[in-house]
Write an enzyme that holds these catalytic residues in place. Structure first.
Site, PDB file in Angstrom:
ATOM      1  N   THR A 166       0.824  -1.203   0.000  1.00  0.00           N
ATOM      2  CA  THR A 166       0.000   0.000   0.000  1.00  0.00           C
ATOM      3  C   THR A 166       0.855   1.249   0.000  1.00  0.00           C
ATOM      4  O   THR A 166       2.008   1.213   0.403  1.00  0.00           O
ATOM      5  CB  THR A 166      -0.940  -0.008   1.233  1.00  0.00           C
ATOM      6  OG1 THR A 166      -1.669   1.209   1.263  1.00  0.00           O
ATOM      7  CG2 THR A 166      -0.170  -0.136   2.536  1.00  0.00           C
ATOM      8  N   ARG A 167       0.265   2.353  -0.490  1.00  0.00           N
ATOM      9  CA  ARG A 167       0.939   3.643  -0.363  1.00  0.00           C
ATOM     10  C   ARG A 167       0.033   4.661   0.331  1.00  0.00           C
ATOM     11  O   ARG A 167       0.251   5.857   0.283  1.00  0.00           O
ATOM     12  CB  ARG A 167       1.403   4.156  -1.735  1.00  0.00           C
ATOM     13  CG  ARG A 167       0.508   3.866  -2.891  1.00  0.00           C
ATOM     14  CD  ARG A 167       1.148   4.314  -4.180  1.00  0.00           C
ATOM     15  NE  ARG A 167       0.617   5.589  -4.578  1.00  0.00           N
ATOM     16  CZ  ARG A 167      -0.236   5.742  -5.600  1.00  0.00           C
ATOM     17  NH1 ARG A 167      -0.607   4.714  -6.313  1.00  0.00           N
ATOM     18  NH2 ARG A 167      -0.686   6.925  -5.910  1.00  0.00           N
ATOM     19  N   ASN A 168      -1.009   4.149   0.990  1.00  0.00           N
ATOM     20  CA  ASN A 168      -1.931   5.012   1.734  1.00  0.00           C
ATOM     21  C   ASN A 168      -1.999   4.578   3.184  1.00  0.00           C
ATOM     22  O   ASN A 168      -1.752   3.411   3.485  1.00  0.00           O
ATOM     23  CB  ASN A 168      -3.351   4.895   1.160  1.00  0.00           C
ATOM     24  CG  ASN A 168      -3.437   5.562  -0.184  1.00  0.00           C
ATOM     25  OD1 ASN A 168      -3.004   6.698  -0.340  1.00  0.00           O
ATOM     26  ND2 ASN A 168      -3.958   4.849  -1.155  1.00  0.00           N
ATOM     27  N   HIS A 174      -5.405  -1.548  -8.709  1.00  0.00           N
ATOM     28  CA  HIS A 174      -4.055  -1.695  -8.161  1.00  0.00           C
ATOM     29  C   HIS A 174      -3.033  -0.941  -9.030  1.00  0.00           C
ATOM     30  O   HIS A 174      -2.965  -1.136 -10.230  1.00  0.00           O
ATOM     31  CB  HIS A 174      -3.712  -3.187  -8.130  1.00  0.00           C
ATOM     32  CG  HIS A 174      -2.531  -3.515  -7.306  1.00  0.00           C
ATOM     33  ND1 HIS A 174      -2.620  -4.087  -6.057  1.00  0.00           N
ATOM     34  CD2 HIS A 174      -1.217  -3.356  -7.525  1.00  0.00           C
ATOM     35  CE1 HIS A 174      -1.416  -4.272  -5.568  1.00  0.00           C
ATOM     36  NE2 HIS A 174      -0.539  -3.824  -6.445  1.00  0.00           N
ATOM     37  N   LYS A 193      15.659  55.685  -4.672  1.00  0.00           N
ATOM     38  CA  LYS A 193      17.109  55.449  -4.573  1.00  0.00           C
ATOM     39  C   LYS A 193      17.879  56.109  -5.727  1.00  0.00           C
ATOM     40  O   LYS A 193      19.097  55.963  -5.808  1.00  0.00           O
ATOM     41  CB  LYS A 193      17.390  53.935  -4.595  1.00  0.00           C
ATOM     42  CG  LYS A 193      16.773  53.168  -3.450  1.00  0.00           C
ATOM     43  CD  LYS A 193      17.148  51.695  -3.607  1.00  0.00           C
ATOM     44  CE  LYS A 193      16.499  50.832  -2.556  1.00  0.00           C
ATOM     45  NZ  LYS A 193      16.628  49.401  -2.878  1.00  0.00           N
TER      46      LYS A 193
END
Ligand code: PPS
Length: 571
Positions: free
Chosen positions: A199-201, A295, A516
Site C-alpha cells: 500500500t501507499r496510503n 491496483h 534610490k
C-alpha cells in the site's frame, strides 16, 4: 482453494552476487579504477530490491534480451515469468564512456560504493514501444510514460551485479528486513499462511475491515509491505504513513501482523505492477496477496478515460498466480453502510441499501485543507498521526513571495506584514527582502540573468526551509523570471502555503518615485541591465494576488494580503 505450490524461481533468496570480505576489498580496489555510474533514486530502489532478494531471481539490471522479452512477452529470455523491465538508464554522455564487456562502479548520489556491474549490454531502447507494451499507452499524461519519455536516459545498460553495500537508510531501520529475515520471522511465529499487502496510503477503517475479513477467510496472518520507495507526489510522505501503520498495528490480534517497508519505485503500469507485486510478495514468503480493483492505477487520461479498467489488475494477477505460486485475493472496494454501521465489499451491498465511501485523493485534500474526517472513515490515532504530518493551514508554514519592479512598494509592504505577524505572535517570521539577501546571502552576485536566478533560488531555498518548519517567510525580491518563480512555488507548496503577490505598480509610478535614484542612473546609462528599463520583467501569469500601489497606501496593500491569508485559513 488449495494452497498453490511454491515456485522456486521466487524464493526470495539472494540471486545477486554478494561479495565476501576478501572479495569486497578487491572489488573496492577495482571500483577505484572504474567508470562511475551514479544511481538516481529510482535506480537505488531497484538496486536495493535486487540486493535483498525481493527481485529474485534477477541477478542484476536486465540485459537487452531479457528487456525485449519482458516488454513483449512478460518473460525473461529463459522464459521465467517477469512483468516489467528493471533496467539501468544512462545519458548519452555516459554511454560514450561505457563499452559492453567493461565493468562500472555503481554508486549512490554521494559517491558511496554499492557494487560493480559487469556490463553485458548497452543499447538504445525504443521508448515508444516500451510505453505501448508496458504501460499500454504512449500518452505522456500517464506519469509513468512521462517519466520514461522525459526523465529516463537515452541508453540502457544491463549485466550481472556484484554487491558490496546496500543503500543506506537512517529511518525506521527495524522495519527494513530482507525477505529471508521476514521468512525467518514466520518460522519463529509458526505462521503457515501469510497474506501480503502492499500500500501507499494510510490504512483506514474500510481497508482495515477488508484485511480482517481476508485473514479470517484464509486463516492467515498479515504481512504489510508499505511502499516507501518512490510513490506519487500527492501521496502522504512515508514518515507520516509509517507512523500510521505502526499505530494501526495495535488493532490487529497479537502476533498476527508484521510490518516491513518496501523501497519500491512504482511504475504505475496497473496490471503489470500487480503481477510484479505478487512476485515480490512471493519472495517475502507470502502464500496470498491482496490486489485491489485499481491496483497501481495511473488515473485518467486527458479525455477522462481510465488508463486501466477496474478489475484489470486483478484479472492479470489471477491469471499468473499459479505460475508465481501465490493465491490472489481480489477484493472490491469496501464501503460503509451508515444504517447498519458496518463495512462491506461494494459488490455485496444489497440493492437499495445506502453506502458511502471516500476516495484517497479526497481524503488527502480534506486533511491538507484542515477539514474534518468522518468518524466512520478512520481511527482517531490515524487522524492524529496524519494531522501531525499535515496540520491544517493555521498550523502550516507559508511563504509570501512579493515580486515586482524596483520601487513598486514590495519592501514597505513586507515590513508592515513582518510587524503584523510578530504582533500576532503565532509563528516565527523571517523577512528576506531583496536588499537584505543581496547583503548577507548573495553579496558576490551581479544582476545578470544567471546571477539573478541564483539569487532568487537561494531565497526560495531558505523560504522553503522556513515553511517546512512551519514558520512564515516573507520574500521581496524583484524575481523577474516566471520559470524561476514557478520552480520555487513547486518546492514550497509541497511543504506549506505559497502566496505569490505581484506588486504590479507600473514602471511610470516606480520611476516617478525613484527613491534610490536608480531609475535616473539607469536612464542615464550609468547602470546597465536595470529591470524594466533595459532588462525584462515577466509578469506573473496567475499570482494569488495582484496589487498596484499607485493609489493605495502600503498599509492598505498589506491589509489585502492579510485578508487573503485569512480567507485561505492560514491566519
Ligand atoms: S533580483 O532580480 O530579484 O535578483 O533583484 P533583487 O535581489 O531583488 O535586487 C533588486 C535591488 O537591487 C537594486 N539594483 C537593481 N535592480 C534591478 N536591476 C539592476 N540592474 C539593479 N542594480 C541594482 C535595486 O535597487 C533593487 O532594489 P529594490 O528594493 O527592488 O528597489
Amino acid at each position: 482453494m488449495a494452497q498453490t505450490e511454491p515456485n522456486s524461481a521466487y524464493c526470495g533468496d539472494l540471486s545477486i552476487l554478494w561479495c565476501g570480505d576478501q572479495e569486497t576489498c578487491a572489488l573496492k580496489e577495482l571500483a577505484f579504477h572504474l567508470y562511475d555510474v551514479s544511481l538516481a533514486e529510482r535506480h537505488l530502489c531497484d538496486y536495493e530490491l535486487l540486493s535483498i532478494g525481493a527481485f529474485s531471481p534477477l541477478t542484476g539490471f536486465m540485459g537487452e534480451d531479457d528487456y525485449n522479452s519482458v516488454v513483449d512477452k512478460m518473460r525473461l529470455a529463459d522464459w521465467t515469468f517477469w512483468p516489467v523491465p528493471v533496467c539501468l538508464d544512462i545519458s548519452s554522455a555516459d554511454a560514450e564512456n561505457i563499452k559492453p564487456g567493461a565493468s562500472v562502479a555503481l554508486r549512490d548520489q554521494e559517491g558511496f560504493l554499492l557494487g560493480v556491474m559487469d556490463v553485458a549490454d548497452i543499447w538504445k531502447p525504443d521508448k515508444v514501444r516500451e510505453a505501448e507494451k508496458v504501460y499500454k499507452t504512449s500518452d505522456d499524461s500517464h506519469s509513468g510514460v512521462r517519466h520514461l519519455f522525459h526523465n529516463t536516459g537515452e541508453y540502457y545498460i544491463g549485466g550481472r551485479v556484484r554487491s558490496v553495500n546496500k543503500p543506506i537508510h537512517y529511518d525506521f531501520r527495524q522495519l527494513r528486513l530482507s525477505p529471508a529475515e521476514v521468512r525467518f520471522m514466520y518460522n519463529k511465529l509458526g505462521w503457515k499462511k501469510i497474506i501480503g499487502m502492499q500500500t501507499r496510503n494510510p490504512i483506514h477503517r474500510p481497508l482495515f475491515e477488508m484485511t480482517l475479513k481476508a485473514m479470517r477467510n484464509v486463516g492467515g496472518n498479515l504481512l504489510m509491505l508499505p511502499n516507501t520507495g518512490i510513490t506519487q507526489p500527492e501521496d502522504f510522505d512515508h514518515y507520516t504513513r509509517v507512523r500510521c501503520y505502526k499505530a494501526i498495528s495495535k488493532r490487529y490480534a497479537p502476533d498476527s501482523f508484521i510490518l516491513n517497508l518496501l523501497p519500491l519505485s512504482i511504475r504505475l503500469t496497473g496490471p503489470r505492477d500487480a503481477v510484479l507485486n505478487s512476485i515480490i510478495a512471493k519472495n517475502y514468503g507470502c502464500t496470498h496477496f491482496i490486489v485491489g480493483p485499481d491496483h497501481s492505477g495511473a488515473g485518467f487520461d486527458n479525455n477522462g478515460k481510465r488508463f486501466y479498467e477496474i478489475g484489470e489488475a486483478q484479472k492479470l494477477a489471477t491469471e499468473y498466480a499459479e505460475e508465481i505460486g501465490i493465491e490472489i485475493i481480489a477484493f472490491d472496494e469496501y464501503v460503509y453502510l451508515p444504517f447498519e454501521d458496518e463495512f462491506m465489499a461494494r459488490d455485496q451491498v444489497p440493492e437499495n441499501t445506502q453506502s458511502i465511501s471516500i476516495q484517497g485523493s479526497e481524503l488527502r485534500n480534506r486533511i491538507k485543507r484542515g477539514k474534518s474526517i468522518p468518524e466512520w472513515f478512520t481511527f482517531p490515532e490515524i487522524i492524529e498521526e496524519v494531522q501531525k504530518g499535515y496540520p491544517p493551514p493555521k498550523k502550516q508554514g507559508f511563504t509570501l513571495f512579493l515580486t515586482g519592479l524596483s520601487g513598486a512598494g514590495k519592501s514597505t509592504i513586507a515590513k508592515i506584514l513582518y510587524s503584523r505577524f510578530l504582533e500576532i505572535g503565532e509563528r516565527p517570521v523571517s523577512l528576506l527582502d531583496g536588499d537584505i539577501v543581496r547583503r548577507n546571502l548573495s553579496s558576490e552576485l551581479n544582476f545578470s540573468k544567471e546571477h539573478r536566478d541564483i539569487n532568487v533560488k537561494r531565497i526560495g531555498f531558505v523560504a522553503c526551509e522556513i515553511t517546512k518548519n512551519r514558520g512564515i517567510a516573507i520574500c521581496a525580491p524583484i524575481a523577474p523570471y516566471e520559470a524561476t518563480r514557478a520552480g520555487i512555488r513547486a518546492e514550497i507548496e509541497a511543504h506549506g502555503g505559497f502566496f505569490e503577490i505581484h506588486v504590479a505598480t507600473p514602471i511610470e509610478t516606480c520611476e516617478r518615485r525613484d527613491r534610490k535614484g536608480m531609475y535616473a542612473k539607469a536612464r542615464a546609462g550609468k547602470i546597465k541591465g536595470f529591470t524594466g528599463i533595459d532588462d525584462p520583467y515577466e509578469s506573473p501569469a496567475k499570482p494569488e494576488l495582484r496589487i498596484d500601489t499607485t493609489s493605495i497606501s502600503p498599509g492598505e496593500a498589506a491589509q489585502e494580503i492579510l485578508l487573503l491569508l485569512n480567507e485561505a485559513g492560514f491566519i
